[in-house]
Design an enzyme around this catalytic site. Structure first.
Site, PDB file in Angstrom:
ATOM      1  N   GLU A 181      40.128  33.743  26.368  1.00  0.00           N
ATOM      2  CA  GLU A 181      38.871  34.294  26.891  1.00  0.00           C
ATOM      3  C   GLU A 181      37.663  33.685  26.180  1.00  0.00           C
ATOM      4  OE1 GLU A 181      38.724  35.903  29.621  1.00  0.00           O
ATOM      5  OE2 GLU A 181      40.910  35.986  29.717  1.00  0.00           O
ATOM      6  N   PHE A 200      67.155  70.325  63.248  1.00  0.00           N
ATOM      7  CA  PHE A 200      66.037  70.461  64.167  1.00  0.00           C
ATOM      8  C   PHE A 200      65.150  71.634  63.740  1.00  0.00           C
ATOM      9  CE2 PHE A 200      64.110  71.610  68.280  1.00  0.00           C
ATOM     10  CZ  PHE A 200      63.556  70.383  68.558  1.00  0.00           C
TER      11      PHE A 200
HETATM   12 ZN    ZN Z   1      41.442  32.501  32.196  1.00  0.00          ZN
END
Ligand code: ZN
Ligand code: ADP
Ligand code: MG
Length: 658
Positions: A428, A132
């Site tokens: 990509e 405490f």
């Molecule tokens: Zn993709």
């Protein structure tokens, strides 16, 4: 809590325990005498013992004193008989029924150790009291390791030595932050002109990309104090503590302006409110509210800039991003091959490198490494060189270090091998080529195979890059076609497919489903909105669609989705087959340069070979650094082009040194 307080606490505990044990021991055996077993039996015989405590090791006899209290008189006889069952026989052998009748016998558990067992509850009390006390102290914030500036748990650093030159690559980010630096240097200049400088700058990016470094560099460049605190420091068990700390931190900053407050890992407190399991008004929320209140409380251009870092801006509470708060966002991405080379050079500055070390090569094979990983790499290499008793860091050390760092990284993140690179590049390039070929797709702005932290391997950005707000049937079809491009390129070239396209497929399915069930774009199903209300979560669509139409319709919808996507797949395949050389060139270029922009894409689409584009990129490298936007906008600025050609000669000379 610091070491000193800890020691003091332990001393207090030890003293308490020893004291208590002492008291208890003296209470029990204080006035007792140790006697032999036969003597003990003699006392029993005479009836002078009124109470007998027995465990396996000791017999303790209590007698009545003159006041009628029980006091221990005879103690710790260890009888040869440990067996309790034979005790009765033993007592009977006293042959004095009167005595036996008056004698109270108590058996205690031999394993407990009578004294210690009585101490346990006391221990409990002491522990609870101690805990405490500690909590109270913590809550008051009085005992943290960074006492130097009081109770905020923040670190303050003055005269930081970090400069922008220590942050490699990231020219765009530096430029944006330069403004902040100038403001901190002379706030008056800006306020006199009525300029409003952002009070909050949010740095967003994956771990180790230099967000903290950037914040420090801003403070270093401006020569202002740097107050830093981590979002997780605010999150304590006790309500109100976090908010209090925020208040104290800002108060302190106000006394030291101009200065920078840096909140690292702001997502720890800044997560969207009401989304947590904690429900309504939890601690985190109060802390967040306090941050908002404090930021709103700034006088305009007060001279405090709050910077914060996170690797996820999407989970932040929108209130944090409102004007006057963190209204400036700077994205810090993983470095591409060029950035990696620059970072390596920065970190090699104070290390003896063998002249034959080629940073270009090292940069090439460390795709996916963050700035922190690269710093770590050079450090590992230095250690390996030292262990080999070398004076210089050589190529072998670097290569061994790469292996080592990669092994560590493979587990937690996405290190990209050369083979991965090729697949990613084709994926990509597939998107990008189709985006260019499809009439209704936005033009390609940037293509990269460096992960962007959204789970995708690479990234093809078209402009406008806003979330798909497609209007017409044809636009949606083109979007589906372009989105399938990654997968199709993999099929055509790699003759295999990766799981990398799963995000694409999900997007395609969602678009197709919306076309059919919401926009009435399927003849088969007609002009009926099957899903009228916008789904809140993508995943819920399936759930609430069931109730609205029959199994039969559901099957029809699925068939239509399949037809739409199959047609788009066919078209994508055909387009990429017809433009295979562009696809190949773009993929090769991506393997080489990792990130390409509008201009390069345009060149490739016109049929330029990848060597031609590389030559073009190398020629304009200096410009890119000076004016990174030139490449995106799609025109090299004439003025900067001239200064760049001067720079280029410098570039060449440094390359020769390697
Ligand atoms: Zn993709
Ligand atoms: P973040 O806060 O984004 O997780 P840090 O700023 O803590 O990353 O980066 C950790 C370390 O990585 C830095 O101290 C620095 O040594 C190195 N580092 C990261 N990015 C760069 C960079 N662009 N240029 C130079 N060093 C970098
Ligand atoms: Mg950091």
């Amino acid at each position: 809590m610091n070491k000193k307080t800890k020691t003091i606490i332990w001393i207090v505990v030890a003293v308490l325990v020893v004291g208590l044990v002492g008291i208890l021991l003296s209470d029990i055996i204080g006035s007792a005498r140790d006697v032999s077993f036969s003597e003990f039996m003699a006392y029993l015989q005479k009836g002078e013992i009124h109470k007998l405590y027995i465990d396996a090791y000791n017999w303790t006899g209590y007698a009545l004193d003159s006041n009628g209290n029980l006091v221990p008189v005879l103690a710790t006889v260890a009888p040869s008989v440990y067996d309790f069952s034979s005790l009765t026989a033993l007592l009977e052998s006293l042959n004095n029924p009167q005595v036996i009748a008056n004698l109270a016998i108590e058996f205690t558990d031999p394993n407990a150790g009578s004294i210690w067992s009585s101490l346990i509850p006391l221990f409990g009390v002491v522990l609870v009291a101690l805990m405490f006390w500690l909590i109270m102290r913590n809550a008051a914030g009085g005992n943290n390791p960074t006492m130097s500036i009081g109770k905020t748990k923040a670190h303050v650093q003055n005269n930081l030595k970090v400069r922008f030159t220590d942050v490699a690559g990231a020219e765009e980010e530096k430029e944006e932050l330069q403004e902040v630096v100038e403001f901190l240097k002379s706030p008056k200049k800006f306020s006199n002109l009525g300029a409003r400088i952002p009070s909050g700058v949010l740095l967003v990016g994956p771990p180790g990309t230099g967000k903290t470094l950037f914040a420090k560099a801003v403070a270093g460049e401006a020569g202002v104090p740097f107050f830093s605190v981590s979002g997780s420091d605010f999150v304590e068990m006790y309500v109100g503590v976090g908010a209090k700390r925020v208040r104290e931190l800002f108060d302190l900053a106000k006394k030291n302006q101009p200065c920078i407050i840096f909140i690292d890992e702001i997502d720890a407190v800044g997560r969207r409110r009401g989304a947590g399991l904690g429900g309504g008004h939890d601690e985190r929320e109060q802390t967040l509210n306090q941050i908002l209140v404090q930021m709103d409380g700034f006088e305009a251009n007060e001279g405090i800039i709050v910077m914060a870092a996170t690797n996820r801006a999407d989970i932040l509470d929108p209130a944090l991003l409102r004007p006057g708060r963190f209204d400036r966002q700077i994205t810090v991405n993983l470095p591409d091959v060029k950035g990696r080379e620059q970072i390596l050079r920065v970190h090699a500055r104070n290390k003896p490198m063998s002249p034959d070390v080629n940073f270009k090569t090292v940069a090439r094979i460390t795709a996916g490494f963050s700035g922190a990983d690269l710093a770590n790499l050079l450090n590992e290499a230095a250690i390996l060189a030292a262990r080999a008793n070398k004076k210089l860091i050589e190529n072998v050390h670097l290569f061994d270090a790469i292996d080592k760092v990669m092994m560590g990284l493979k587990k937690k993140s996405h290190v990209i091998t050369e083979a991965d690179k090729r697949i990613l590049a084709y994926h990509e390039a597939g998107h990008a080529v189709l985006a260019e070929l499809c009439k209704y797709c936005d033009p390609v702005h940037e293509v990269t195979i460096i992960p962007r932290g959204n789970g995708a391997g690479g990234f093809t950005m078209t402009r406008p890059a806003e979330d798909s707000v497609f209007n017409s049937y044809n636009e949606m079809l083109d979007d589906i076609c372009m989105t399938l491009g990654g997968r199709v390129a993999e099929e055509l070239v790699i003759k295999d497919v990766t799981q990398g396209a799963s995000g694409d497929l999900r997007m395609v399915t969602n678009t197709a489903r919306r076309m059919i069930t919401q926009y009435g774009m399927s003849e088969e199903l007609g002009l009926v909105a099957y899903d009228s209300d916008q789904p809140v979560f993508v995943g819920m669509e399936y759930g609430h669609s069931e109730s609205k139409y029959s199994q039969e319709t559901a099957a029809k919808i699925d068939a239509e989705i399949r037809r739409l996507t199959a047609e788009a797949h066919e078209r994508a395949t055909k387009l990429l087959q017809e433009n295979r050389s562009i696809l190949d060139n773009m993929a090769r270029l991506l393997v080489e340069k990792e990130t390409i922009y509008t201009e390069e894409v345009a060149m490739l689409m016109k049929g330029a070979s990848y060597q031609e584009v590389i030559a073009f990129m190398d020629e304009n490298a200096g410009v890119r650094e000076k004016d990174p936007f030139a490449a995106m906008i799609g025109g090299v600025n004439k003025e900067t082009a001239e200064t760049a050609s001067e720079e280029k000669t410098e570039d060449v000379s440094t390359d020769k040194q390697e």
